[in-house]
Write an enzyme that holds these catalytic residues in place. Structure first.
Site, PDB file in Angstrom:
ATOM      1  N   ARG A  27     -17.456  30.267   7.445  1.00 44.76           N
ATOM      2  CA  ARG A  27     -16.319  29.335   7.531  1.00 44.76           C
ATOM      3  C   ARG A  27     -16.719  27.884   7.329  1.00 44.76           C
ATOM      4  O   ARG A  27     -15.866  26.998   7.243  1.00 44.76           O
ATOM      5  CB  ARG A  27     -15.637  29.472   8.898  1.00 44.76           C
ATOM      6  CG  ARG A  27     -14.982  30.816   9.106  1.00 44.76           C
ATOM      7  CD  ARG A  27     -14.396  30.892  10.492  1.00 44.76           C
ATOM      8  NE  ARG A  27     -13.301  29.975  10.659  1.00 44.76           N
ATOM      9  CZ  ARG A  27     -12.025  30.274  10.484  1.00 44.76           C
ATOM     10  NH1 ARG A  27     -11.687  31.487  10.109  1.00 44.76           N
ATOM     11  NH2 ARG A  27     -11.096  29.376  10.671  1.00 44.76           N
ATOM     12  N   ASN A 100     -11.150  22.688  14.913  1.00 40.88           N
ATOM     13  CA  ASN A 100     -10.974  23.116  13.525  1.00 40.88           C
ATOM     14  C   ASN A 100      -9.650  22.538  13.041  1.00 40.88           C
ATOM     15  O   ASN A 100      -8.619  22.796  13.654  1.00 40.88           O
ATOM     16  CB  ASN A 100     -10.934  24.659  13.488  1.00 40.88           C
ATOM     17  CG  ASN A 100     -10.539  25.198  12.139  1.00 40.88           C
ATOM     18  OD1 ASN A 100     -10.668  24.505  11.130  1.00 40.88           O
ATOM     19  ND2 ASN A 100     -10.056  26.428  12.109  1.00 40.88           N
ATOM     20  N   GLY A 101      -9.702  21.712  11.977  1.00 39.97           N
ATOM     21  CA  GLY A 101      -8.464  21.132  11.459  1.00 39.97           C
ATOM     22  C   GLY A 101      -8.682  19.689  11.064  1.00 39.97           C
ATOM     23  O   GLY A 101      -9.805  19.177  11.101  1.00 39.97           O
ATOM     24  N   LYS A 489     -16.590  33.417 -10.272  1.00 35.97           N
ATOM     25  CA  LYS A 489     -17.727  33.963  -9.504  1.00 35.97           C
ATOM     26  C   LYS A 489     -19.015  33.264  -9.915  1.00 35.97           C
ATOM     27  O   LYS A 489     -19.819  32.884  -9.073  1.00 35.97           O
ATOM     28  CB  LYS A 489     -17.879  35.480  -9.729  1.00 35.97           C
ATOM     29  CG  LYS A 489     -16.858  36.334  -9.075  1.00 35.97           C
ATOM     30  CD  LYS A 489     -16.976  36.465  -7.572  1.00 35.97           C
ATOM     31  CE  LYS A 489     -16.193  35.435  -6.824  1.00 35.97           C
ATOM     32  NZ  LYS A 489     -14.815  35.522  -6.644  1.00 35.97           N
ATOM     33  N   GLU A 492     -19.098  29.538  -8.690  1.00 35.17           N
ATOM     34  CA  GLU A 492     -19.166  29.390  -7.230  1.00 35.17           C
ATOM     35  C   GLU A 492     -20.566  29.596  -6.678  1.00 35.17           C
ATOM     36  O   GLU A 492     -20.998  28.859  -5.797  1.00 35.17           O
ATOM     37  CB  GLU A 492     -18.292  30.463  -6.557  1.00 35.17           C
ATOM     38  CG  GLU A 492     -16.856  30.108  -6.426  1.00 35.17           C
ATOM     39  CD  GLU A 492     -16.114  31.221  -5.708  1.00 35.17           C
ATOM     40  OE1 GLU A 492     -15.323  30.902  -4.834  1.00 35.17           O
ATOM     41  OE2 GLU A 492     -16.320  32.419  -6.017  1.00 35.17           O
ATOM     42  N   HIS A 508      -7.481  27.626 -30.533  1.00 36.85           N
ATOM     43  CA  HIS A 508      -6.711  26.407 -30.242  1.00 36.85           C
ATOM     44  C   HIS A 508      -7.544  25.355 -29.510  1.00 36.85           C
ATOM     45  O   HIS A 508      -6.981  24.412 -28.968  1.00 36.85           O
ATOM     46  CB  HIS A 508      -5.471  26.755 -29.407  1.00 36.85           C
ATOM     47  CG  HIS A 508      -4.539  27.696 -30.105  1.00 36.85           C
ATOM     48  ND1 HIS A 508      -3.834  27.350 -31.237  1.00 36.85           N
ATOM     49  CD2 HIS A 508      -4.226  28.995 -29.843  1.00 36.85           C
ATOM     50  CE1 HIS A 508      -3.105  28.382 -31.629  1.00 36.85           C
ATOM     51  NE2 HIS A 508      -3.324  29.398 -30.802  1.00 36.85           N
ATOM     52  N   LYS A 607     -15.164  30.000   3.587  1.00 38.20           N
ATOM     53  CA  LYS A 607     -14.432  31.243   3.324  1.00 38.20           C
ATOM     54  C   LYS A 607     -12.934  31.096   3.579  1.00 38.20           C
ATOM     55  O   LYS A 607     -12.130  31.583   2.806  1.00 38.20           O
ATOM     56  CB  LYS A 607     -15.016  32.342   4.213  1.00 38.20           C
ATOM     57  CG  LYS A 607     -14.426  33.712   3.984  1.00 38.20           C
ATOM     58  CD  LYS A 607     -14.936  34.302   2.701  1.00 38.20           C
ATOM     59  CE  LYS A 607     -14.416  35.693   2.452  1.00 38.20           C
ATOM     60  NZ  LYS A 607     -14.570  36.066   1.029  1.00 38.20           N
TER      61      LYS A 607
HETATM   62  C1  F6R Z   1     -13.409  32.840  -4.456  1.00 38.77           C
HETATM   63  C2  F6R Z   1     -12.872  32.542  -3.177  1.00 38.77           C
HETATM   64  C3  F6R Z   1     -11.748  31.569  -3.059  1.00 38.77           C
HETATM   65  C4  F6R Z   1     -10.598  32.269  -2.323  1.00 38.77           C
HETATM   66  C5  F6R Z   1      -9.449  31.309  -2.061  1.00 38.77           C
HETATM   67  C6  F6R Z   1      -8.278  32.003  -1.421  1.00 38.77           C
HETATM   68  O1  F6R Z   1     -14.507  33.682  -4.393  1.00 38.77           O
HETATM   69  O2  F6R Z   1     -13.307  33.107  -2.210  1.00 38.77           O
HETATM   70  O3  F6R Z   1     -11.324  31.100  -4.299  1.00 38.77           O
HETATM   71  O4  F6R Z   1     -10.179  33.343  -3.106  1.00 38.77           O
HETATM   72  O5  F6R Z   1      -9.888  30.274  -1.218  1.00 38.77           O
HETATM   73  O6  F6R Z   1      -8.633  32.607  -0.227  1.00 38.77           O
HETATM   74  P1  F6R Z   1      -7.701  33.670   0.474  1.00 38.77           P
HETATM   75  O7  F6R Z   1      -7.644  34.871  -0.393  1.00 38.77           O
HETATM   76  O8  F6R Z   1      -8.364  33.923   1.786  1.00 38.77           O
HETATM   77  O9  F6R Z   1      -6.357  33.031   0.618  1.00 38.77           O
END
Ligand code: F6R
Length: 612
Positions: A27, A100-101, A489, A492, A508, A607
């Site tokens: 997180r 958190n926030g 992927k 990232e 294009h 995450k």
């Molecule tokens: C890509 C990734 C992010 C999430 C995005 C949405 O690997 O993990 O792009 O897909 O932050 O997250 P969720 O699906 O949890 O809403």
């Protein structure tokens, strides 16, 4: 974003908190810290860096208490430094909080406090909140009242967890706004509180979820929920089917590798409880919208990141199988410019975490005009499960690696089932067609398993290509979102620039980028787009482009079409998105491994993205 953990019980708190923080490190991993209350009062340890850096600060003093709170940070207000790491203390140093926030009105609050003589040791909004909790505590004499009163003063979405030296037998957590979950649970050693399930399911599978505008006061045996006016709330516990082993690496070097490899099983877990082949049946968890399927005039899918790309695949299914007009919107855009939606528009929100702030705001927007919302979610008890009218759970189990993999495949599988269900309910899908669709999706996990057998080839491919600085990914039709997800992927986790586009767009613009130093990954499925995508590949080859072809076998493939060809197992074209993403996930994974990067916790990312 940010992980909060707390423990109060008969065990030493520091090791329990460290374990919890490790489970939540996905997180945020800019800094970590903990505070433990022991015989000598409150002891704080905080450090920029990972949980292992924090663990090196654990000494006898921190090992004395059996109550404490911890935090792993994704930086918002204030840079990544030791002194900005949580927990933060109030002006008396007898009370600490983790948070958190993001506080929208922090400057005003801070200015008031400074005018009253408060001094701050960090640049965070959290320290401002800690000082306010401290003042309210001095006025109210109760930590839970102080937390509730403080939360009422904050703009934005928050959760906080507080510990006061003068109330050594309780922890208080509170939450305002849509983002920032809190779950609590007990076992026979004591009470656990955390921002997400993986930190709690290792101790108990019976959890209770704190909702927006609520406070929970935890003792070793009890959890008392109230609203922000201190009115009691009854909160039932729910059983979480996540097995703690599912949240462990199980011998894999990285969670991402484990999660890629477990896709045949997790996809089966998404599909199998919902379909039978003999007799042919499709049951979507009692799927029951306020709106009759025949009254839906169109579908709008809202999601972010990987879930958005799954939504793009789903839009093809909804159009083709359920004959519904369907658009896919990036949640953060839809939230503030939703276009014409009505109570006849079915909004489908997709989110692995169920906590993505952009998605929650988009759902809120849809609901204000009365549009019914169906959510596809992986995390039980998450905010989106409460915000939607209907919830379809992915059942993919905990996804710990920051880069989403198995949930992408499960989202696509579930979208296919949703399209079939709407097709049946709209009287468009007869028994024979349904039988053939159900047979196709029931076999998809096997096709995914066969695609995983390609791993040794992908590892070698990654070895050859990991030094390239730019990649292009292209595909057409159902392969287009796969190309976009493949590029996401790679960028990232390997920090290599990668751009995906619709193969028809090559001519294009992107064709100007074709040169040998920029490999082009072309995804070619066995569908009506095949010949046209192969034409685009030929155009690249005639300009000395370097091509990696990911394709199902066919007579039209010949060696000089590409530098490297990865042959996919034969799969019905509708199922091909779930299969063709596998080599792209494996390629990205092995490139990052060859580059020696932190695969599971790539820089700057988190995450659950709980801020807008
Ligand atoms: C890509 C990734 C992010 C999430 C995005 C949405 O690997 O993990 O792009 O897909 O932050 O997250 P969720 O699906 O949890 O809403």
């Amino acid at each position: 974003m940010c992980g909060i953990v707390g423990y109060l019980g008969s065990e030493l708190a520091a090791p329990v908190i460290l374990d919890g923080l490790r489970a939540l490190e996905y997180r945020g991993y800019d800094s970590a810290g903990l505070a433990v209350l022991g015989p000598n009062g409150l002891t704080l340890r905080r450090r920029a860096g990972r949980i292992d850096d924090l663990a090196s600060l654990i000494d006898e003093e921190t090992l004395q208490g059996t109550i404490g709170i911890g935090h792993t940070r994704w930086a918002t207000h204030g840079s990544v430094t030791d002194h900005n790491a949580h927990p933060h203390a109030d002006a008396t140093d007898r009370l600490v909080i983790v948070h958190n926030g993001m506080t929208d009105n922090v400057h005003r609050l801070r200015d008031h406090l400074v005018a009253d003589g408060h001094e701050f040791r960090s640049e965070t909004d959290t320290e401002v909140i800690a000082h306010i909790v401290g003042l309210e505590y001095a006025a109210e004499g109760s930590l839970s009242k102080a937390v509730a009163t403080t939360l009422r003063q904050l703009d934005g979405a928050h959760s906080i967890l507080a510990l006061a030296a003068d109330e050594p037998d309780l922890l208080v957590a509170g939450r305002v706004g849509a983002a920032g979950g809190i779950v609590v649970g007990h076992n026979d050693t004591g009470a656990f509180v955390a921002s997400d399930l993986p930190a709690v399911v290792q101790h108990t599978s019976e959890i209770r979820v704190l909702q927006a505008n609520e406070v929970v006061t935890l003792s070793r045996e009890t959890a008392e929920f109230t609203d922000l006016n201190q009115q009691p709330i009854k909160r039932r516990s729910m059983s979480v089917p996540w097995d703690p082993v599912a949240a462990a690496k199980a011998g894999h070097r990285h969670f991402m590798h484990k999660e890629i490899l477990e896709q045949p099983r997790t996809l089966a877990d998404t599909i199998r409880p919902r379909v039978t082949l003999d007799p042919v049946e499709l049951e979507l968890d009692g799927f029951d919208l306020p709106l009759k399927a025949t009254s839906i005039d169109r579908v709008v899918i809202v999601a972010s990141g990987t879930s958005y790309f799954a939504g793009m695949v789903g839009a093809h299914y909804l159009r083709d199988v359920a004959h519904l007009p369907c658009s896919v919107e990036v949640a953060s855009e839809f939230a503030y410019a939703p276009g014409p939606i009505s109570p006849q528009t079915l909004v489908v929100a997709i989110s692995q975490s169920g906590e993505t702030a952009d998605v929650l705001v988009a759902v809120d927007r849809a609901r204000t005009v009365g549009a019914p919302v169906t959510a596809l979610v992986n995390t039980p008890g998450s905010e989106l499960t409460r915000a939607a009218d209907e919830v379809l759970h992915l059942h993919a189990g905990p996804e710990i690696s920051v880069a989403a993999t198995k949930t992408f495949v499960s989202e696509i599988g579930l979208l296919y089932l949703l399209a079939c269900k709407l097709g049946v309910d709209r009287n468009l899908l007869g028994p024979e067609e349904l039988a053939s669709n159900v047979a196709a999706i029931a076999h998809a996990p096997i096709a995914v398993a066969r695609a995983l057998e390609l791993e040794p080839k992908l590892e070698q491919l990654a070895r050859r290509y990991h030094h390239f600085k730019n990649f292009l990914y292209m595909g057409r039709g159902l392969a287009h979102p796969i190309a976009l997800e493949g590029a996401l992927k790679l960028k990232e986790i390997s920090y290599i620039h990668a751009e995906g586009f619709a193969a028809g767009e090559l001519k294009h613009g992107p064709i100007a980028l074709v040169e040998p130093a920029t490999p082009i990954v072309a995804v070619v499925l066995d569908d009506t787009m095949r010949a046209k995508t192969l034409n685009a590949v030929t155009q690249i080859r005639s300009r000395n482009g370097r091509v990696i072809l990911i394709a199902t076998e066919g007579e039209d493939l010949h060696d000089d079409l590409a530098d490297d060809i990865i042959l996919l197992p034969p799969t019905p074209s509708t199922m091909a998105p779930m299969v063709s993403i596998v080599p792209l996930q494996l390629f990205a994974y092995h490139v990052a491994v060859w580059l020696g990067l932190d695969v599971d916790q790539p820089r700057n990312l988190a995450k659950s993205v709980t801020v807008e």
